[in-house]
Each structure stands twice: as structure tokens, then as C-alpha cells.
Design a protein around this motif. Structure first.
Motif, PDB file in Angstrom:
ATOM      1  N   LEU A 121       8.193  26.137 126.666  1.00 58.17           N
ATOM      2  CA  LEU A 121       8.852  26.841 127.759  1.00 58.17           C
ATOM      3  C   LEU A 121      10.328  26.475 127.853  1.00 58.17           C
ATOM      4  O   LEU A 121      11.180  27.332 128.130  1.00 58.17           O
ATOM      5  N   ALA A 122      10.655  25.197 127.627  1.00 61.17           N
ATOM      6  CA  ALA A 122      12.055  24.775 127.688  1.00 61.17           C
ATOM      7  C   ALA A 122      12.869  25.446 126.595  1.00 61.17           C
ATOM      8  O   ALA A 122      14.031  25.824 126.804  1.00 61.17           O
ATOM      9  N   GLU A 123      12.297  25.603 125.413  1.00 55.74           N
ATOM     10  CA  GLU A 123      13.009  26.242 124.306  1.00 55.74           C
ATOM     11  C   GLU A 123      13.271  27.715 124.602  1.00 55.74           C
ATOM     12  O   GLU A 123      14.363  28.239 124.359  1.00 55.74           O
ATOM     13  N   VAL A 124      12.273  28.406 125.149  1.00 52.88           N
ATOM     14  CA  VAL A 124      12.460  29.827 125.476  1.00 52.88           C
ATOM     15  C   VAL A 124      13.443  29.985 126.631  1.00 52.88           C
ATOM     16  O   VAL A 124      14.285  30.890 126.643  1.00 52.88           O
ATOM     17  N   ALA A 125      13.377  29.088 127.618  1.00 51.06           N
ATOM     18  CA  ALA A 125      14.277  29.180 128.771  1.00 51.06           C
ATOM     19  C   ALA A 125      15.722  28.938 128.373  1.00 51.06           C
ATOM     20  O   ALA A 125      16.642  29.501 128.974  1.00 51.06           O
ATOM     21  N   ALA A 126      15.951  28.113 127.356  1.00 51.43           N
ATOM     22  CA  ALA A 126      17.315  27.810 126.926  1.00 51.43           C
ATOM     23  C   ALA A 126      17.901  28.898 126.033  1.00 51.43           C
ATOM     24  O   ALA A 126      19.115  28.951 125.831  1.00 51.43           O
ATOM     25  N   ALA A 127      17.063  29.774 125.489  1.00 54.82           N
ATOM     26  CA  ALA A 127      17.526  30.834 124.583  1.00 54.82           C
ATOM     27  C   ALA A 127      17.876  32.081 125.396  1.00 54.82           C
ATOM     28  O   ALA A 127      17.107  33.064 125.433  1.00 54.82           O
ATOM     29  N   GLU A 128      19.029  32.082 126.049  1.00 54.80           N
ATOM     30  CA  GLU A 128      19.388  33.170 126.962  1.00 54.80           C
ATOM     31  C   GLU A 128      19.701  34.470 126.224  1.00 54.80           C
ATOM     32  O   GLU A 128      19.461  35.559 126.746  1.00 54.80           O
ATOM     33  N   ASP A 129      20.266  34.339 125.020  1.00 59.41           N
ATOM     34  CA  ASP A 129      20.734  35.542 124.314  1.00 59.41           C
ATOM     35  C   ASP A 129      19.843  35.928 123.138  1.00 59.41           C
ATOM     36  O   ASP A 129      20.219  36.785 122.337  1.00 59.41           O
ATOM     37  N   GLU A 130      18.672  35.330 123.018  1.00 56.22           N
ATOM     38  CA  GLU A 130      17.841  35.569 121.834  1.00 56.22           C
ATOM     39  C   GLU A 130      16.523  36.245 122.155  1.00 56.22           C
ATOM     40  O   GLU A 130      15.671  36.375 121.285  1.00 56.22           O
ATOM     41  N   GLY A 131      16.333  36.626 123.366  1.00 54.75           N
ATOM     42  CA  GLY A 131      15.075  37.266 123.703  1.00 54.75           C
ATOM     43  C   GLY A 131      15.212  38.111 124.939  1.00 54.75           C
ATOM     44  O   GLY A 131      16.273  38.165 125.570  1.00 54.75           O
ATOM     45  N   PRO A 132      14.157  38.803 125.322  1.00 57.90           N
ATOM     46  CA  PRO A 132      14.192  39.633 126.532  1.00 57.90           C
ATOM     47  C   PRO A 132      14.503  38.797 127.768  1.00 57.90           C
ATOM     48  O   PRO A 132      14.076  37.649 127.883  1.00 57.90           O
ATOM     49  N   ARG A 133      15.219  39.401 128.683  1.00 63.84           N
ATOM     50  CA  ARG A 133      15.627  38.663 129.869  1.00 63.84           C
ATOM     51  C   ARG A 133      14.437  38.281 130.738  1.00 63.84           C
ATOM     52  O   ARG A 133      14.388  37.207 131.329  1.00 63.84           O
ATOM     53  N   TRP A 134      13.455  39.177 130.801  1.00 61.63           N
ATOM     54  CA  TRP A 134      12.277  38.875 131.608  1.00 61.63           C
ATOM     55  C   TRP A 134      11.514  37.672 131.062  1.00 61.63           C
ATOM     56  O   TRP A 134      10.941  36.869 131.824  1.00 61.63           O
ATOM     57  N   LEU A 135      11.519  37.524 129.717  1.00 58.53           N
ATOM     58  CA  LEU A 135      10.836  36.381 129.107  1.00 58.53           C
ATOM     59  C   LEU A 135      11.559  35.070 129.446  1.00 58.53           C
ATOM     60  O   LEU A 135      10.931  34.056 129.744  1.00 58.53           O
ATOM     61  N   ASN A 136      12.906  35.143 129.433  1.00 58.84           N
ATOM     62  CA  ASN A 136      13.692  33.966 129.771  1.00 58.84           C
ATOM     63  C   ASN A 136      13.468  33.572 131.235  1.00 58.84           C
ATOM     64  O   ASN A 136      13.279  32.383 131.548  1.00 58.84           O
ATOM     65  N   THR A 137      13.470  34.557 132.138  1.00 57.13           N
ATOM     66  CA  THR A 137      13.268  34.266 133.564  1.00 57.13           C
ATOM     67  C   THR A 137      11.870  33.721 133.832  1.00 57.13           C
ATOM     68  O   THR A 137      11.680  32.754 134.591  1.00 57.13           O
ATOM     69  N   THR A 138      10.866  34.327 133.192  1.00 51.46           N
ATOM     70  CA  THR A 138       9.484  33.862 133.373  1.00 51.46           C
ATOM     71  C   THR A 138       9.311  32.435 132.860  1.00 51.46           C
ATOM     72  O   THR A 138       8.622  31.610 133.489  1.00 51.46           O
ATOM     73  N   SER A 139       9.947  32.126 131.730  1.00 53.83           N
ATOM     74  CA  SER A 139       9.849  30.778 131.164  1.00 53.83           C
ATOM     75  C   SER A 139      10.477  29.752 132.096  1.00 53.83           C
ATOM     76  O   SER A 139       9.957  28.638 132.252  1.00 53.83           O
ATOM     77  N   ARG A 140      11.607  30.101 132.721  1.00 49.57           N
ATOM     78  CA  ARG A 140      12.244  29.179 133.662  1.00 49.57           C
ATOM     79  C   ARG A 140      11.316  28.880 134.853  1.00 49.57           C
ATOM     80  O   ARG A 140      11.185  27.736 135.288  1.00 49.57           O
ATOM     81  N   PHE A 141      10.698  29.952 135.372  1.00 48.48           N
ATOM     82  CA  PHE A 141       9.793  29.776 136.502  1.00 48.48           C
ATOM     83  C   PHE A 141       8.588  28.907 136.114  1.00 48.48           C
ATOM     84  O   PHE A 141       8.215  27.969 136.839  1.00 48.48           O
ATOM     85  N   LEU A 142       7.973  29.207 134.972  1.00 51.16           N
ATOM     86  CA  LEU A 142       6.803  28.432 134.538  1.00 51.16           C
ATOM     87  C   LEU A 142       7.179  26.993 134.216  1.00 51.16           C
ATOM     88  O   LEU A 142       6.401  26.066 134.471  1.00 51.16           O
ATOM     89  N   LEU A 143       8.397  26.794 133.657  1.00 51.45           N
ATOM     90  CA  LEU A 143       8.831  25.435 133.361  1.00 51.45           C
ATOM     91  C   LEU A 143       9.010  24.631 134.640  1.00 51.45           C
ATOM     92  O   LEU A 143       8.620  23.455 134.715  1.00 51.45           O
ATOM     93  N   ALA A 144       9.613  25.242 135.658  1.00 51.84           N
ATOM     94  CA  ALA A 144       9.770  24.559 136.942  1.00 51.84           C
ATOM     95  C   ALA A 144       8.414  24.226 137.557  1.00 51.84           C
ATOM     96  O   ALA A 144       8.213  23.150 138.131  1.00 51.84           O
ATOM     97  N   LEU A 145       7.448  25.159 137.423  1.00 52.49           N
ATOM     98  CA  LEU A 145       6.103  24.906 137.943  1.00 52.49           C
ATOM     99  C   LEU A 145       5.438  23.749 137.202  1.00 52.49           C
ATOM    100  O   LEU A 145       4.808  22.880 137.820  1.00 52.49           O
ATOM    101  N   CYS A 146       5.574  23.731 135.876  1.00 50.67           N
ATOM    102  CA  CYS A 146       4.982  22.649 135.079  1.00 50.67           C
ATOM    103  C   CYS A 146       5.588  21.293 135.448  1.00 50.67           C
ATOM    104  O   CYS A 146       4.886  20.280 135.536  1.00 50.67           O
ATOM    105  N   ARG A 147       6.907  21.276 135.637  1.00 50.05           N
ATOM    106  CA  ARG A 147       7.559  20.009 135.995  1.00 50.05           C
ATOM    107  C   ARG A 147       7.132  19.541 137.379  1.00 50.05           C
ATOM    108  O   ARG A 147       6.974  18.342 137.617  1.00 50.05           O
TER     109      ARG A 147
END
Length: 517
Positions: A92-118
Motif C-alpha cells: 500500500l505504501a508503494e502504491v500510495a507514493a506512486a502519484e503519477d504512475e497509476g489511476p488517481r482513485w487507486l492512489n487515494t484508496t491506497s492512502r486511506f487503506l494505509l492509514a487504516l492499517c497503521r
């Protein structure tokens, strides 16, 4: 009554323990070892590995990383690597840090799930404080070495059938010493970091398992090879997401299965090394698995946890029973040769506990069958000895134990009180008997060179004249102390003498044993 009060006084300063004979530990200078005993022990390597000769492994500091050219891999490759090394949070941290390499919704979802996991991780860490430790501190906390972070030899293991042993060192290398060869292979691998345990595969001369920070390495070593630096291609990598750092290993006595454990993973893994596949044995509660010990008969496995509970698994149907402790976690344990008795200690306590297990039969099949409560068999609280050289304070917390394959000698590392002046870490040796009744009798204290503190202990599995204890010292020396005795399990030639009767210290019996050696 304190058991240490029944021990003979410790050896005088400057003397080292040479051997045991006539149920007493003999101390003196190494040059005073009798010639028959010298010839018996001289075959074994006695390496000295001072800290100054070992270079600690380098770690890439964050401030140094910008100086190196960074080759950016594809996102899916980085995600795969993060999943393998760290698990879900790493992915999740790797996907959240890749702002320009994937869909924006995937980046936002990864940030939310990463915060939940932490958040969940911090909540979990409030119940299990060890999860907030760094990798090195976690390994040092649960290692069987007294001072894992500061000692030269961090892990040690005898081969079950041949006269060779492996020692994991401060520089993340593993050296293999063989009494029949002057070649000393040094094993190094890019994943071999922060080694916490090593274990030889039974019924095999060439496979060594190494517990590393992120995986388990299986080294396949050719016994006839003269190479001192085997290729990293000889290492087989066993890894599982979230199963790190690995702090304990245990082979099945038959060599078919390998167990691995991590304090950060509630499940211990059962590996089939031939297929590199594993099965999880999950058990919710305890916060992880810190120490494993497979009984010599192959029927049971001790699994200690970071909390005040440990489990004993039955190794046929893999069911378990739990034993809660009162004051702390199970620190160490060892099995009798027949697997009918478990000795263990609890962190912060100075007593040895015993659990007995019945033979599985009839409706008991598939059950552990242990006694409901553990009994105290020895109290190693601090005791003051009056000697010709002044007072010596010995006793305290039990750090590790080793029971020899004959079941007649038990070695215990007793840690001194850190805040007590004059208190020291020593090895206490007991004479033991498991049948028809259990006995634990004092034998003596084992002492090394001046200012040397014991770090690790292990009995050689195939010593023929009694038992052989190997000690890894804080000075980097690995020494061997033989205990010469006739096993009570084997009848003596004279039918009129009971195997349990102690032999007097007459010179005739001494010369007889000398001739046998």
C-alpha cells in the motif's frame, strides 16, 4: 530452599573448567588437562573470533542514498518486491507514493487503506509492545544469546550426526567448522542479515537452515568441497509475506519438515523444503511466536510467545494446548530425550519449571496429553558464596538451557542481577535422571577465561563418552567441555554394580576410563 546453595563453590579466578570426572567439575589451566582427555578434545575446532576482526555489516544511511543513481523499476515490480519484503503495508505504501504512475482513485484508496492499517497496527502495538521495537531490538530481545547485539557469535548449532558445527557471526556471515577438515566455509548472501538462529537438517550432511531478517536461507553445502566461499547460488530462499524477522527454527527429527517463527507473526510456518511450500499454523493471541523446540521423539513442539502464554503442539494432527504463566513470557525450554518431560523458564523468574507428558494411546491419540500444572524443580535465586578469594554472588534469571542427548546433564545460563555489584552470568550444570523418577542434582559451576561471559550453550549430539558442552563466550572464543561418565541407561559390564551408584575417586577407575578413551 535455593538450589544454588547446594552447589560447590565456584572455581577460583583465573581457573577454567576443564572437564567433569567422578561427578565433579575439574578446574585448572588448559595445560593441566590429562593427555587422554586432551587427545579426545583436540580433534574439535576451538576458534577464537574477537570482535575487532569482524567488520559489522554496513547499512545504507538515508543521508547517503541521494549520492547513488536510482534506477526506477516499473510500479508492478516495486509492488511485488514490497509485498514480498514487508507485506500488505509495504504494498500500500508503494502504491500510495506512486502519484503519477497509476489511476488517481487507486492512489487515494491506497492512502486511506494505509492509514487504516497503521491505525490498526498502533492499536495492536498497544496490546503487544514488542511490535513497536526495531528489527534489531526485537531479535536481541527474543534471541537465545545473552547479548545478541554485542556478542561476536550470535547463533550456534552442532550437526546432529557428524562432528561439525555452524556459527553465525556479527558480520552476518556463517562459518562451518569440521573436525575432519581444515577448510572453513564462510557463507554470505545479500539476504543474510541479522541472523538469529541456525539449524542443521537431520539425516542429511549438507543442508543448513539460517533464520534471517526477511527470510529463511537453506544452504546446500557439498561436504567434499574445498571452497571457503560457497556461491550464493547454493542458498535456497524461503520467504512469506509478514513473516519477519525470523528468530527461531526447528527441524523435525526425521528431517521432513522445518518450522520457522517470528515475534511479529502469530502463525508459525511448517515448510516442506523440497517444494518450497508452507502451511500456516495460526493461533490468535500471544502476539507472535518467539521460540521453537521440537521434542527429540518428534511428537511435540514447544512454541513460546511474547505474552504470558506458551503452547505445546502435537505434531501428528497439529492440535495444541496452552499453558498460561503468571509473571511473564516463556524464555526458554528443552525436552528430555524421550519427549516425556519439558523443562522451561519464565522471563524475570529464577526457577526451572517441569511439565510431564503421557504417552499417546487409544483415545489420547491426537492430544498433547500434558499435565495440568507445572511444578518447580529448581530455584536459582541469587546466593552468596564465601571463598578464599572473597564473596561471589551467583544466581538470578534463567536465560537459556540445554539438555544433553543422554538425559543426564543439564546446563543452564543464569544471568546475574544487572544492578547488583559483583553479580555475574554463569553456567550451572546439573546431573539429571528422568526415570523411574525425575531427579535434578547439583554438579557445579562452569567457568571460562577471565572476564569471559557465556553467551550460548549447546551439547554435541554424538559424543560417545558421556556429554560434550560447547560454550560461546563474549570474548569470541568457542570452547568445549567434556563430561565423562557412564550413562545410566546402559548397563555396565559388572553385574554387581548398579548404574546409578556414583564411582569413587580412586585411581583405578580413572585409569580404566583413560584406557577407554
Amino acid at each position: 530452599m535455593c538450589s544454588l546453595a547446594l552447589f560447590p563453590p565456584p572455581p577460583p579466578p583465573g581457573d577454567i573448567t576443564l572437564y567433569e570426572f567422578n561427578n565433579a567439575l575439574v578446574c585448572g589451566r588448559i595445560s593441566e588437562l590429562p593427555l587422554p582427555f586432551q587427545s579426545r578434545v583436540a580433534e574439535l575446532p576451538v576458534p577464537t573470533l574477537p570482535r575487532e576482526t569482524l567488520k559489522a555489516p554496513g547499512r545504507l544511511e538515508p543521508s547517503a542514498r541521494p549520492a547513488f543513481i536510482h534506477h526506477r523499476e516499473a510500479l508492478w515490480k516495486r509492488c511485488l518486491s514490497a509485498w514480498r519484503d514487508v507485506g500488505l503495508c509495504g504494498l500500500l505504501a508503494e502504491v500510495a507514493a506512486a502519484e503519477d504512475e497509476g489511476p488517481r482513485w487507486l492512489n487515494t484508496t491506497s492512502r486511506f487503506l494505509l492509514a487504516l492499517c497503521r491505525w490498526l497496527s498502533s492499536l495492536h502495538g498497544s496490546f503487544f509492545p514488542h511490535l513497536s521495537l526495531s528489527t534489531e531490538d526485537m531479535i536481541a530481545t527474543f534471541s537465545q544469546a545473552v547479548d545478541w547485539a554485542g556478542c561476536t557469535v550470535r547463533a550456534f548449532a552442532w550437526h546432529p550426526h557428524t562432528s561439525k558445527f555452524a556459527a553465525a557471526l556479527l558480520d552476518d556471515s556463517v562459518r562451518v567448522y569440521n573436525s575432519s577438515s581444515v577448510t572453513v566455509p564462510s557463507l554470505k548472501h545479500r539476504l543474510q542479515r541479522n541472523v538469529a538462529a541456525v539449524a542443521w537438517k537431520p539425516l542429511c550432511a549438507s543442508i543448513l537452515a539460517v533464520a534471517c531478517q526477511s527470510c529463511v536461507l537453506l544452504w546446500h553445502l557439498d561436504p567434499t568441497s574445498l571452497s571457503t566461499r560457497p556461491s550464493s547460488g547454493c542458498a535456497q530462499v524461503l520467504s512469506y509475506p509478514g513473516h519477519s524477522p525470523v528468530t527461531s527454527l526447528a527441524w523435525a527429527p526425521g528431517g521432513q519438515l522445518l518450522l520457522s517463527a517470528s515475534p511479529a507473526d502469530t502463525a508459525m510456518l511448517v515448510w516442506d523444503v523440497s517444494t518450497e511450500s508452507c502451511v500456516q499454523l495460526p493461533w490468535f493471541g500471544g502476539g507472535g511466536v518467539t521460540y521453537l523446540s521440537w521434542s527429540p521423539d518428534g511428537s511435540k513442539v514447544l512454541a513460546a510467545t511474547p505474552s504470558a502464554v506458551f503452547r505445546v503442539w502435537e505434531a501428528q494432527t497439529w492440535t495444541c494446548e496452552r499453558w498460561p504463566t503468571i509473571t511473564g513470557r516463556c524464555q526458554t525450554g528443552c525436552w528430555s530425550p524421550d519427549g516425556s518431560r519439558l523443562l522451561f523458564s519464565v522471563l524475570g523468574e529464577s526457577v526451572i519449571y517441569s511439565l510431564s507428558f503421557s504417552e499417546p494411546c487409544g483415545e489420547m491419540q491426537g492430544q498433547v496429553g500434558g499435565s495440568k500444572t507445572a511444578s518447580v524443580v529448581a530455584d536459582l535465586s541469587e546466593t552468596t558464596f564465601e571463598t578464599l578469594y572473597g564473596e561471589e554472588r551467583i544466581g538470578g534469571e534463567i536465560h537459556s538451557m540445554a539438555w544433553d542427548p543422554t538425559g543426564e546433564r543439564l546446563a543452564v545460563i543464569v544471568r546475574g542481577q544487572p544492578d547488583a555489584p559483583g553479580s555475574q552470568t554463569v553456567i550451572a550444570v546439573f546431573r539429571t535422571r528422568n526415570s523411574p523418577v525425575f531427579e535434578l542434582l547439583p554438579c557445579g559451576f562452569l567457568r571460562g577465561e577471565r572476564d569471559a561471559q557465556p553467551q550460548l550453550i549447546a551439547f554435541q549430539p554424538c559424543f560417545e563418552k558421556g556429554a560434550l558442552l560447547t560454550v560461546c563466550w563474549s570474548t569470541g572464543k568457542i570452547s568445549h567441555v567434556p563430561f565423562f561418565f557412564v550413562s545410566g541407561h546402559v548397563p555396565r559390564a559388572s553385574p554387581g554394580r548398579s548404574p546409578a551408584v556414583a564411582v569413587s575417586s580412586g585411581s583405578g577407575r580413572e585409569q580404566q576410563l583413560f584406557s577407554e578413551l
